[in-house]
Design an enzyme around this catalytic site. Structure first.
Site, PDB file in Angstrom:
ATOM      1  N   ARG A  45       0.820  -1.388  -0.061  1.00  0.00           N
ATOM      2  CA  ARG A  45       0.113  -0.069   0.011  1.00  0.00           C
ATOM      3  C   ARG A  45       0.839   1.313   0.105  1.00  0.00           C
ATOM      4  O   ARG A  45       0.771   2.136  -0.976  1.00  0.00           O
ATOM      5  CB  ARG A  45      -0.909  -0.087   1.141  1.00  0.00           C
ATOM      6  CG  ARG A  45      -2.237  -0.776   0.964  1.00  0.00           C
ATOM      7  CD  ARG A  45      -2.564  -1.381   2.196  1.00  0.00           C
ATOM      8  NE  ARG A  45      -1.376  -2.438   2.741  1.00  0.00           N
ATOM      9  CZ  ARG A  45      -1.660  -3.458   2.146  1.00  0.00           C
ATOM     10  NH1 ARG A  45      -2.761  -3.888   1.524  1.00  0.00           N
ATOM     11  NH2 ARG A  45      -0.745  -4.502   2.431  1.00  0.00           N
ATOM     12  N   THR A  46       1.916   1.391   0.743  1.00  0.00           N
ATOM     13  CA  THR A  46       2.623   2.721   1.103  1.00  0.00           C
ATOM     14  C   THR A  46       3.480   2.930  -0.229  1.00  0.00           C
ATOM     15  O   THR A  46       3.280   3.978  -0.640  1.00  0.00           O
ATOM     16  CB  THR A  46       3.616   2.658   2.305  1.00  0.00           C
ATOM     17  OG1 THR A  46       2.843   2.011   3.466  1.00  0.00           O
ATOM     18  CG2 THR A  46       4.069   3.742   2.561  1.00  0.00           C
TER      19      THR A  46
ATOM     20  N   LYS B 171      25.885  -4.722  -1.050  1.00  0.00           N
ATOM     21  CA  LYS B 171      27.385  -4.365  -0.825  1.00  0.00           C
ATOM     22  C   LYS B 171      28.002  -3.702   0.262  1.00  0.00           C
ATOM     23  O   LYS B 171      29.166  -3.473   0.689  1.00  0.00           O
ATOM     24  CB  LYS B 171      27.883  -3.683  -2.196  1.00  0.00           C
ATOM     25  CG  LYS B 171      27.663  -4.287  -3.522  1.00  0.00           C
ATOM     26  CD  LYS B 171      27.953  -3.445  -4.686  1.00  0.00           C
ATOM     27  CE  LYS B 171      27.044  -3.498  -5.734  1.00  0.00           C
ATOM     28  NZ  LYS B 171      27.205  -2.328  -6.684  1.00  0.00           N
TER      29      LYS B 171
ATOM     30  N   ARG C  24      11.307   3.452   3.909  1.00  0.00           N
ATOM     31  CA  ARG C  24      10.769   2.677   4.867  1.00  0.00           C
ATOM     32  C   ARG C  24      11.945   1.928   5.256  1.00  0.00           C
ATOM     33  O   ARG C  24      12.799   1.309   4.240  1.00  0.00           O
ATOM     34  CB  ARG C  24       9.756   1.551   4.111  1.00  0.00           C
ATOM     35  CG  ARG C  24       9.405   0.444   5.156  1.00  0.00           C
ATOM     36  CD  ARG C  24       8.113  -0.360   4.746  1.00  0.00           C
ATOM     37  NE  ARG C  24       7.072   0.627   5.151  1.00  0.00           N
ATOM     38  CZ  ARG C  24       5.810  -0.077   5.139  1.00  0.00           C
ATOM     39  NH1 ARG C  24       5.726  -1.279   4.572  1.00  0.00           N
ATOM     40  NH2 ARG C  24       4.865   0.565   5.265  1.00  0.00           N
TER      41      ARG C  24
ATOM     42  N   HIS D 185       4.616   5.556  11.731  1.00  0.00           N
ATOM     43  CA  HIS D 185       4.174   5.384  10.276  1.00  0.00           C
ATOM     44  C   HIS D 185       2.948   6.590   9.887  1.00  0.00           C
ATOM     45  O   HIS D 185       1.839   6.538  10.174  1.00  0.00           O
ATOM     46  CB  HIS D 185       3.397   4.185  10.151  1.00  0.00           C
ATOM     47  CG  HIS D 185       3.220   3.630   8.824  1.00  0.00           C
ATOM     48  ND1 HIS D 185       3.424   4.535   7.463  1.00  0.00           N
ATOM     49  CD2 HIS D 185       2.725   2.580   8.148  1.00  0.00           C
ATOM     50  CE1 HIS D 185       3.247   4.042   6.624  1.00  0.00           C
ATOM     51  NE2 HIS D 185       2.740   2.711   6.756  1.00  0.00           N
TER      52      HIS D 185
HETATM   53  N1   CP Z   1      -0.446  -0.267   5.674  1.00  0.00           N
HETATM   54  C1   CP Z   1       0.806  -0.319   5.091  1.00  0.00           C
HETATM   55  O1   CP Z   1       1.802   0.308   5.442  1.00  0.00           O
HETATM   56  O2   CP Z   1       0.796  -1.406   4.245  1.00  0.00           O
HETATM   57  P1   CP Z   1       2.258  -1.708   3.540  1.00  0.00           P
HETATM   58  O3   CP Z   1       3.051  -2.244   4.435  1.00  0.00           O
HETATM   59  O4   CP Z   1       1.744  -2.831   2.350  1.00  0.00           O
HETATM   60  O5   CP Z   1       2.679  -0.497   2.788  1.00  0.00           O
END
Ligand code: CP
Length: 294
Positions: free
Chosen positions: A46-47, A75, A96, A124
């Site tokens: 999603r993100t 590396k 991320r 998040h």
């Molecule tokens: N909700 C969320 O962060 O989903 P993903 O881990 O798929 O990005």
């Protein structure tokens, strides 16, 4: 999430509302010529894809490291060097990472904006902004009662959301197994902010007291010992049976992915908002990108 004031959040939510027609396909060239670099050291659906869609819906473009394994991270390149290279390629970085504080550290090294797309069991914030947008659209932010359910120890979405909810005066139920309770440091911050907090391992106690049921997955990948995960796996599962006495206007949210926290036959009830919630990621992330890059 603590970087955001109530005014900051309201600005993002208002902008997201303005951009929703563009999220649905209306043409925009607002970010034409701009590039977002996507650095994902952990998996995402999603993100990653909603940010990519958001960027493209605004006429901008993305570059993608694909994964740590497919890049020079394999590396031995460190995050600080990677960020200092990418700042010459793009106008903002979406990061991320598996380590708490990685986005903060990257921002210290980067001359371009860094957006936290999830840092380990930390925060998040862009998920929280889309969660608040969902609550605003599908329920109400004023006088809200909400239950955060599941893995409150390792779940970064609930950490960020709890902080944001302090700005809206919400009543918060923390529902988790004993081993996965919300960290004391966060609970202290919430209490100092004047939030009404109730903590229980019993979902049944909370379910008919709230306007929003925010379900989360137990974060298997964060457990140091797999046998500890087995002890709590499957603790909570929303079924039609459990929904018999809930508030008429209850909404069920989940940041997704789900494992078995919500039975599939709940998806077709009026309560289920989690797929709509994932769509709202597009206008909200368009708003964030526009405010950061335009
Ligand atoms: N909700 C969320 O962060 O989903 P993903 O881990 O798929 O990005």
């Amino acid at each position: 999430m603590r970087d955001f004031s109530r005014n900051d959040i309201d600005l993002v939510l208002k902008k997201a509302e303005e951009l929703e027609p563009f999220a649905r396909g209306k043409k925009s060239r607002e970010l034409e010529g701009k590039i977002l670099a996507m650095l994902f050291y952990e998996p995402s659906t999603r993100t990653r894809l909603s940010f990519e869609t958001a960027m493209k819906r605004l006429g901008g473009d993305t570059i993608d490291m694909v994964s740590a394994e497919a890049s020079s991270v394999a590396k031995g390149e460190n995050l600080a060097d990677t960020v200092r290279v990418i700042e010459g390629y793009a106008d903002a970085i979406l990061l991320r990472h598996s380590k708490e504080g990685a986005a903060r550290m990257a921002a210290d090294f980067s001359a371009i904006p860094v957006i936290n797309a999830g840092d380990g069991a930390g925060h998040h914030p862009t998920q929280t902004l889309l969660d608040l947008y969902t609550i605003k659209r599908e329920s109400r932010l004023k006088d809200l009662s909400i239950a955060l359910v599941g893995d409150l120890k390792y779940g970064r979405t609930v950490h960020s959301l709890a902080y944001a909810l302090t700005l809206y005066g919400a009543n918060i139920w923390l529902v988790s197994p004993e081993q996965l309770r919300m960290p004391e440091s966060i609970k202290n911050d919430l209490s100092h902010a004047g939030v009404s907090l109730k903590e229980t391992p019993s979902l049944v106690k909370a379910i008919d007291q709230v306007d929003v049921l925010y379900m989360t997955r137990i974060q298997k990948e964060r457990f140091p010992d797999p046998s500890e995960y087995q002890k709590v796996a499957g603790t909570y599962r929303i079924t039609l049976e459990l929904l018999r006495n809930v508030r008429e206007n209850l909404i069920i949210m989940h940041p997704l992915p789900r494992v078995d926290e919500i039975a599939p036959d709940v998806d077709s009830t009026k309560y289920a908002k989690y797929f709509k919630q994932s769509f709202y990621g597009i206008p909200v992330r368009m708003a964030i990108l526009s405010l950061v890059m335009a």
